[in-house]
Design an enzyme around this catalytic site. Structure first.
Site, short mmCIF file in Angstrom:
data_model
loop_
_atom_site.label_atom_id
_atom_site.label_comp_id
_atom_site.label_asym_id
_atom_site.label_seq_id
_atom_site.Cartn_x
_atom_site.Cartn_y
_atom_site.Cartn_z
N HIS A 62 0.83 -1.21 0.00
CA HIS A 62 0.00 0.00 0.00
C HIS A 62 0.86 1.26 0.00
O HIS A 62 0.51 2.25 -0.62
CB HIS A 62 -0.95 0.00 1.21
CG HIS A 62 -2.16 -0.85 0.99
ND1 HIS A 62 -3.43 -0.46 1.33
CD2 HIS A 62 -2.30 -2.07 0.43
CE1 HIS A 62 -4.30 -1.41 1.01
NE2 HIS A 62 -3.63 -2.41 0.47
N ASP A 63 1.98 1.19 0.70
CA ASP A 63 2.86 2.34 0.70
C ASP A 63 3.39 2.61 -0.71
O ASP A 63 3.33 3.73 -1.21
CB ASP A 63 4.04 2.09 1.68
CG ASP A 63 4.97 3.29 1.75
OD1 ASP A 63 4.46 4.43 1.67
OD2 ASP A 63 6.19 3.10 1.87
N VAL A 66 1.13 4.19 -3.59
CA VAL A 66 0.64 5.57 -3.48
C VAL A 66 1.85 6.49 -3.34
O VAL A 66 2.56 6.43 -2.34
CB VAL A 66 -0.28 5.72 -2.24
CG1 VAL A 66 -0.84 7.13 -2.16
CG2 VAL A 66 -1.41 4.69 -2.29
N GLY A 68 4.66 6.21 -4.69
CA GLY A 68 5.92 5.46 -4.61
C GLY A 68 6.20 5.07 -3.17
O GLY A 68 5.48 5.46 -2.25
N ASP A 70 7.44 5.56 0.06
CA ASP A 70 7.88 6.79 0.73
C ASP A 70 7.37 6.91 2.17
O ASP A 70 7.45 7.98 2.77
CB ASP A 70 7.42 8.03 -0.05
CG ASP A 70 5.89 8.14 -0.11
OD1 ASP A 70 5.21 7.18 0.34
OD2 ASP A 70 5.39 9.16 -0.58
N SER A 72 4.49 7.21 3.16
CA SER A 72 3.33 8.11 3.32
C SER A 72 2.17 7.37 3.98
O SER A 72 1.32 7.99 4.61
CB SER A 72 2.89 8.67 1.97
OG SER A 72 2.60 7.64 1.05
N ASP A 232 -6.13 -17.64 2.01
CA ASP A 232 -5.70 -18.86 1.33
C ASP A 232 -6.22 -20.06 2.13
O ASP A 232 -5.74 -20.35 3.22
CB ASP A 232 -4.16 -18.86 1.32
CG ASP A 232 -3.60 -19.89 0.38
OD1 ASP A 232 -4.35 -20.39 -0.46
OD2 ASP A 232 -2.40 -20.16 0.51
N THR A 235 -5.18 -26.56 1.95
CA THR A 235 -5.20 -27.58 0.90
C THR A 235 -4.64 -28.86 1.50
O THR A 235 -3.99 -28.84 2.54
CB THR A 235 -4.31 -27.22 -0.31
OG1 THR A 235 -2.97 -27.18 0.14
CG2 THR A 235 -4.70 -25.91 -0.93
#
Ligand code: HEM
EC number: 1.11.1.7
Length: 286
Positions: A62-63, A66, A68, A70, A72, A232, A235
């Site tokens: 996620h960083d 958005v 790059g 950084d 944020s 996941d 299995t």
């Protein structure tokens, strides 16, 4: 599990986000113990809470999507540009901020404030091998922390689980990733959890879902919205959704993807045909 092949793809994908001038030895002089400190603190956090391996990996994604990579994503509501954690569908869903804060304190205790938060996140995210297995990769360092965030860009750039292949692809292409990168990176959903509100529509309304799996999901997820399920499913090969392996790709082939955006990668037509083939080949790498 051929984590080596999968890891090569992941490494290449994430390395593409790195810019020139970065170096694996960036802190060798200013903070020689930085890597060790970050890795030890992150490992402690994951030992205390295995899901934290997934949460840190997702925070890194996620960083980087958005503005790059950084840091944020770490800024709060008082920052210029708002709080990226408040983006559409993300409220209350990112985890691990306190872990990054603790690592920052641990590193500052030995070196002062020389190591950026974005570097801490980039090193901590793939540092899960001891606890959950899977790939790890050497990270080039020297990124600078942003002083501004962008909730607007977070809303525009972060993919949501209700998208089809075209929407997902557009999101990844805008960051310089191709279809193979996108499918391989989605394989991060081999660990971690999702909240009911993000997949309920699938087991009640969609037909491309394994019926036994749908019944199982309904038991835990008629409500409330924040109930969790593993991204996941178990299995026979590796009955442990906490392990980083290629079960995600195997599960998609038997209609056991948890999110709509996971399953469409396998069942799509037209442009999505390529993604189906990529999943088949990644699912074979055992
Ligand atoms: C393809 C587009 C993607 C979509 C639509 C998507 C969406 C989501 C959603 C909805 C959740 C559950 C959040 C919640 O319910 O609180 C989730 C969890 C997660 N995602 Fe993704 N994701 C995508 C790609 C990625 C990528 C590229 C990575 C990392 C490389 C990633 C890593 C994770 C992890 C590890 C979790 C579990 C986090 C935890 O348990 O705390 N995802 N994702």
């Amino acid at each position: 599990m051929a984590s080596s092949s999968l890891s090569v793809v992941l490494i290449l994908c994430l390395a593409a986000a790195a810019l020139a001038q970065l170096s694996t030895t960036f802190y060798n002089k200013s903070c020689p113990l930085a890597l060790e400190k970050i890795q030890n603190s992150a490992a402690t956090a994951v030992k205390n809470d295995r899901r934290m391996a997934a949460s840190l990996l997702r925070m890194h994604f996620h960083d980087c999507f958005v503005q790059g990579c950084d840091a944020s994503v770490l800024l709060n509501e008082t920052s210029v540009g708002g709080n990226e954690r408040g983006a559409f569908g993300k409220v209350g869903s990112l985890r691990g901020f306190e872990v990054i804060e603790q690592i920052k304190k641990d590193v500052e205790a030995v070196c002062g404030p020389v190591v950026s938060c974005v570097d801490i996140l980039a090193v901590a995210a793939p540092n899960n091998r001891a606890c959950v297995g899977g790939p790890s990769w050497e990270v080039k360092l020297g990124r600078r922390d942003s002083t501004t965030a962008s909730v607007t860009q977070a809303n525009q750039n972060l993919p949501v689980p209700f998208l089809g292949v075209a929407g997902l692809n557009a999101s990844f292409v805008s960051k310089g990733f191709n279809l193979t990168d996108m499918v391989a990176l989605s394989g991060a959903h081999t660990i971690g959890r999702a909240q009911c509100q993000n997949f309920r529509g699938r087991h009640y309304n969609e037909s491309n879902i394994n019926t036994t799996y749908a019944t199982k999901l309904k038991l835990n997820c008629p409500s409330p919205a924040t109930n969790l399920a593993p991204l996941d499913d178990d299995t026979a090969v590796a009955p442990n959704p906490e392990l980083f392996n290629n079960d995600y790709f195997i599960n998609l082939q038997s209609k056991k993807g948890l999110l709509h955006s996971d399953q469409v990668l396998y069942n799509a037509t037209a442009a999505g045909c390529a993604t189906k083939d990529i999943i088949k080949s990644l699912g074979r790498l055992l």
